[in-house]
Design a protein around this motif. Structure first.
Motif, short mmCIF file in Angstrom:
data_model
loop_
_atom_site.label_atom_id
_atom_site.label_comp_id
_atom_site.label_asym_id
_atom_site.label_seq_id
_atom_site.Cartn_x
_atom_site.Cartn_y
_atom_site.Cartn_z
N LEU A 258 0.79 -1.23 0.00
CA LEU A 258 0.00 0.00 0.00
C LEU A 258 0.83 1.28 0.00
O LEU A 258 0.31 2.32 -0.41
N ALA A 259 2.06 1.24 0.49
CA ALA A 259 2.79 2.50 0.66
C ALA A 259 4.27 2.34 0.32
O ALA A 259 5.14 2.53 1.17
N LEU A 294 -7.36 8.70 -5.86
CA LEU A 294 -6.39 9.35 -6.75
C LEU A 294 -6.34 8.65 -8.10
O LEU A 294 -6.35 9.31 -9.15
N ARG A 295 -6.30 7.34 -8.10
CA ARG A 295 -6.24 6.60 -9.36
C ARG A 295 -7.50 6.83 -10.19
O ARG A 295 -7.43 6.96 -11.42
N VAL A 306 -2.80 13.71 -18.48
CA VAL A 306 -2.47 13.66 -17.05
C VAL A 306 -2.27 12.21 -16.67
O VAL A 306 -3.12 11.37 -16.96
N GLU A 307 -1.15 11.91 -16.00
CA GLU A 307 -0.95 10.53 -15.58
C GLU A 307 -0.38 10.38 -14.18
O GLU A 307 -0.32 9.29 -13.65
N ASP A 308 0.02 11.49 -13.53
CA ASP A 308 0.65 11.37 -12.22
C ASP A 308 -0.08 12.19 -11.16
O ASP A 308 -0.75 13.18 -11.47
N SER A 327 2.42 8.06 -6.00
CA SER A 327 2.21 8.06 -7.44
C SER A 327 0.93 7.32 -7.77
O SER A 327 0.28 6.75 -6.89
N SER A 328 0.60 7.31 -9.04
CA SER A 328 -0.59 6.61 -9.51
C SER A 328 -0.31 5.16 -9.85
O SER A 328 -1.15 4.47 -10.41
N GLY A 329 0.90 4.68 -9.55
CA GLY A 329 1.23 3.29 -9.80
C GLY A 329 1.34 2.97 -11.27
O GLY A 329 2.02 3.67 -12.03
N ASP A 330 0.64 1.92 -11.70
CA ASP A 330 0.78 1.49 -13.09
C ASP A 330 0.09 2.40 -14.09
O ASP A 330 0.18 2.18 -15.30
#
Length: 724
Positions: A258-259, A294-295, A306-308, A327-330
């Protein structure tokens, strides 16, 4: 059975030699208790699993796995391959010893006599471990004696469990849990017959080629009765083996992670030993919710380039970090970049601290009127002409409206009074460590957030406003002591700034009454958008929590028409609503000495209302606008004589205009370089590089003449807008 008798005689002889070593063999519970993962396990504030981070680069271990959590197929494959009489012998398989000895005498290859118990003894005792060379006779005898000792004290289940946790499989991988995770993306309980055969095949030849591993795995499956004897029966296992070995080296972390960005930062600050557990201040449920929100928001903005994004949630009183999403991960091409600690341009998020200095210095009050009109400031690099996000001007506005509605030219007029040096020093003292240069380095644009800041430090600075000016370091672990808060900001001016940032009516000039900044409970919030829409922010607080959100692109690429209101603010609102589900947040009471008086404004430029004042600054009066001098004279309001304009190659040519403004003329005409350009009180002109002479005429009479210069001859197309 002469060989068997000879083996027993050697064992009796070796027993006298190695008796001390046998007595030092650990019991099962000691071995299990001494197991150390190569990870540090991070738990949330409630003791729930949050994140794992590998800290031991030498080996790859995960958790100790009990035998009941290992699939029956794996247990069957292991026994079938390594020790078929495991459940019959007492540590040494004398029949296998005899067969191995006979094969050695006649130079024949045999299966070998090493039982699982003997192999486990080699894993437990370094002196009995097999190295690059074959074991010596004394080692072999000692291994046999120790195995019999172990069998009398350990159960068969304990021997199997310890063996599968301690054995090396391939490369750095130790233990079945690490193997199952890295090669099969499974837990040991889920391994099927094919996967189990591949795993067991690696025990004898950890670094063998895929062909050899597949061949051996197929043989194990035949012994298990899982495949036929034809060559084509092994085709599937060959493909599965190659796929599994290709995954080798994946640093897989079991469970929900998660973090990751928070964990890396925490372990960099406070290194931990492998296998240790850390109780953090994060709230796992809140972290999970924040990541989802957020995702979802970034997925909705994908069509706008926008991706981050990143966010941070703090507890105001303790400084506990409750949520940290880096971050937004993948969804991102730069998922490893931590947006919480990355440097990004601040935009309008610095304005509250600017106006607070002006209030403290008694240069302004919340009711003072500032002129939101075109402004030209001469600087060492040319003319600085700030504009508002919507490219319009509101005229005379109060400080309350200027801050709440995030108007730019009033902020620049304010930093003229405050000076960039004072603002930079205030921000640096609040912990914005990236502002290491002098205020003159940033200039007047610091009022509009031209400096790069970190979300982590910015949110903690806002937390200082939320606590009435009391600041303290952040807490990362539950065991950390709570530092006593120290006075960093004036309590009275902090209250007034917070009241302005919570004022929905004052915010309405730019954002409307209903927006993503409006909560059902008391909260104060500020948005920001940097140049060319490369970053946007929403940072705000309630009585109990401070939340900051950044949205943009880690690459620095501009977004397409996304301001803080539409990018970061919806995430901020969702988090605030989640935090205050059943938790009240009431307006703070004014500190002692803060006065409240009725104010009215000349020409009703704003609605009369009751305003807060610092001691000695309150006045019952009508507030009049201090209009810009050029707006009351007859002549050219813009540009000023000697102005220098620089074309921005990042802005599309069709969006770059110099607006000529005139006042006091009934029918103004504009002549540029001796040619009639047009007429009207305002005229937008496409800037052409070079030196120019501009005349304002009334009919044929020249009213005023100015000279100015446009620099820059190269423009490129794009689709970006400036914002604050």
């Amino acid at each position: 059975m002469r060989l068997a008798g000879t083996g027993r005689g050697l064992a009796l002889l070796a027993a006298l030699i190695i008796a001390p070593a046998v007595q030092a063999m650990p019991d099962f519970q000691q071995v299990k208790a001494g197991w150390r993962s190569s990870d540090v396990a991070l738990m949330d504030r409630n003791g729930q699993p949050l994140q794992r981070m590998r800290v031991d680069a030498r080996v790859r271990r995960l958790d100790w796995v009990t035998l009941t959590d290992i699939s029956p197929a794996m247990r069957q494959a292991l026994v079938m391959s390594e020790d078929r009489r495991f459940y019959q012998h007492s540590g040494v398989d004398w029949s296998a010893v005899a067969a191995a000895s006979w094969g050695y005498l006649w130079n024949q290859r045999t299966r070998g006599a090493s039982t699982l118990t003997m192999q486990l003894v080699g894993l437990l005792d370094d002196d009995l471990r097999r190295g690059a060379q074959r074991r010596s006779l004394v080692q072999k005898v000692g291994q046999g004696v120790s195995s019999q000792w172990l069998e009398r004290r350990w159960s068969k289940a304990q021997i199997l469990e310890a063996y599968l946790n301690l054995v090396s499989f391939r490369g750095e991988i130790v233990g079945l849990d690490a193997l199952a995770a890295s090669m099969f993306d499974k837990s040991p309980s889920g391994l099927n017959a094919h996967e189990s055969a591949i795993a067991v095949a690696l025990i004898r030849a950890p670094n063998a080629s895929p062909d050899r591993v597949a061949q051996r795995a197929c043989g194990i499956l035949r012994d298990m009765g899982r495949v036929g004897t034809k060559a084509q029966d092994c085709a599937r296992i060959d493909a599965e083996t190659r796929f599994a070995l290709a995954r080798h080296g994946n640093d897989y972390l079991r469970g929900e992670q998660l973090a990751p960005h928070f964990a890396r930062k925490l372990l960099a600050r406070s290194p931990q030993a492998a296998g240790s557990t850390v109780r953090t201040t994060l709230d796992g449920d809140l972290q999970r919710f924040a990541t989802r929100v957020l995702r979802r928001q970034l997925a909705d903005l994908r069509q706008r380039n926008v991706e981050d994004g990143a966010l941070l949630v703090l507890d105001n009183a303790s400084g506990d970090i409750l949520a940290w999403v880096g971050s937004s991960g993948d969804l991102s091409r730069a998922g490893a970049v931590d947006g919480v600690t990355a440097l990004r341009q601040a935009g309008s998020t610095l304005k509250p601290f600017l106006y607070q200095i002006a209030l403290e210095g008694r240069w302004l009050t919340a009711a003072s009127l500032l002129n939101d009109s075109p402004l030209d400031l001469r600087t060492s690099s040319g003319l600085y002409a700030p504009q508002n996000y919507e490219k319009d001007f509101k005229g005379p506005v109060s400080v309350r409206t200027a801050l709440a509605s995030s108007l730019n030219t009033p902020a620049v007029r304010t930093i003229e009074m405050v000076t960039p040096n004072r603002l930079r020093q205030r921000l640096y003292d609040l912990g914005l460590s990236s502002l290491s240069e002098s205020g003159d380095y940033y200039g007047y644009s610091l009022a509009l957030g031209s400096a790069d800041v970190r979300l982590l430090e910015l949110v903690n600075a806002y937390r200082t406003l939320a606590t009435g000016g009391l600041g303290s370091p952040l807490r990362w672990q539950v065991r950390d002591p709570r530092p006593a808060p120290a006075r960093q900001l004036d309590a009275r001016s902090s209250f007034i700034i917070s009241d302005i940032l919570s004022d929905r009516t004052a915010r309405a000039r730019t954002f409307g009454l209903e927006s993503a900044l409006a909560t059902r409970f008391w909260s104060a919030v500020k948005t920001g958008t940097s140049k060319d829409m490369r970053d946007n922010w929403a940072v705000g607080y309630s009585r109990r929590y401070t939340v900051g959100v950044w949205v943009g692109n880690a690459s620095g690429a501009p977004m397409w028409d996304v301001s803080g209101m539409h990018g970061a603010a919806p995430v901020w609102l969702a988090l605030m609503n989640r935090l205050h589900d059943g938790v009240p947040s009431r307006p703070p009471a004014p500190p002692a000495g803060v006065e409240r008086r009725q104010v009215r404004f000349e020409r009703n430029v704003e609605v009369a209302h009751r305003e807060y004042f610092l001691p000695g600054t309150a006045r019952d009066m009508i507030y009049a606008a201090d209009d810009d001098r050029r707006s009351r004279t007859r002549g050219i309001g813009n540009p000023v004589d000697g102005a220098i304009y620089a074309l921005d190659p990042d802005i599309p040519p069709q969006n770059q205009r110099v607006v000529f403004r005139a006042s006091g003329i009934a029918r103004p005409q504009w002549w540029l370089d001796g040619r009639l350009l047009g007429s009207g009180a305002t005229l937008a002109w496409f800037p052409m590089p070079g030196r120019h002479v501009l005349q304002l005429r009334d009919r044929q009479q020249v009213i005023e003449q100015v000279r100015f210069e446009v620099r820059g001859a190269f423009l490129k197309a794009g689709t970006v807008r400036k914002g604050t």
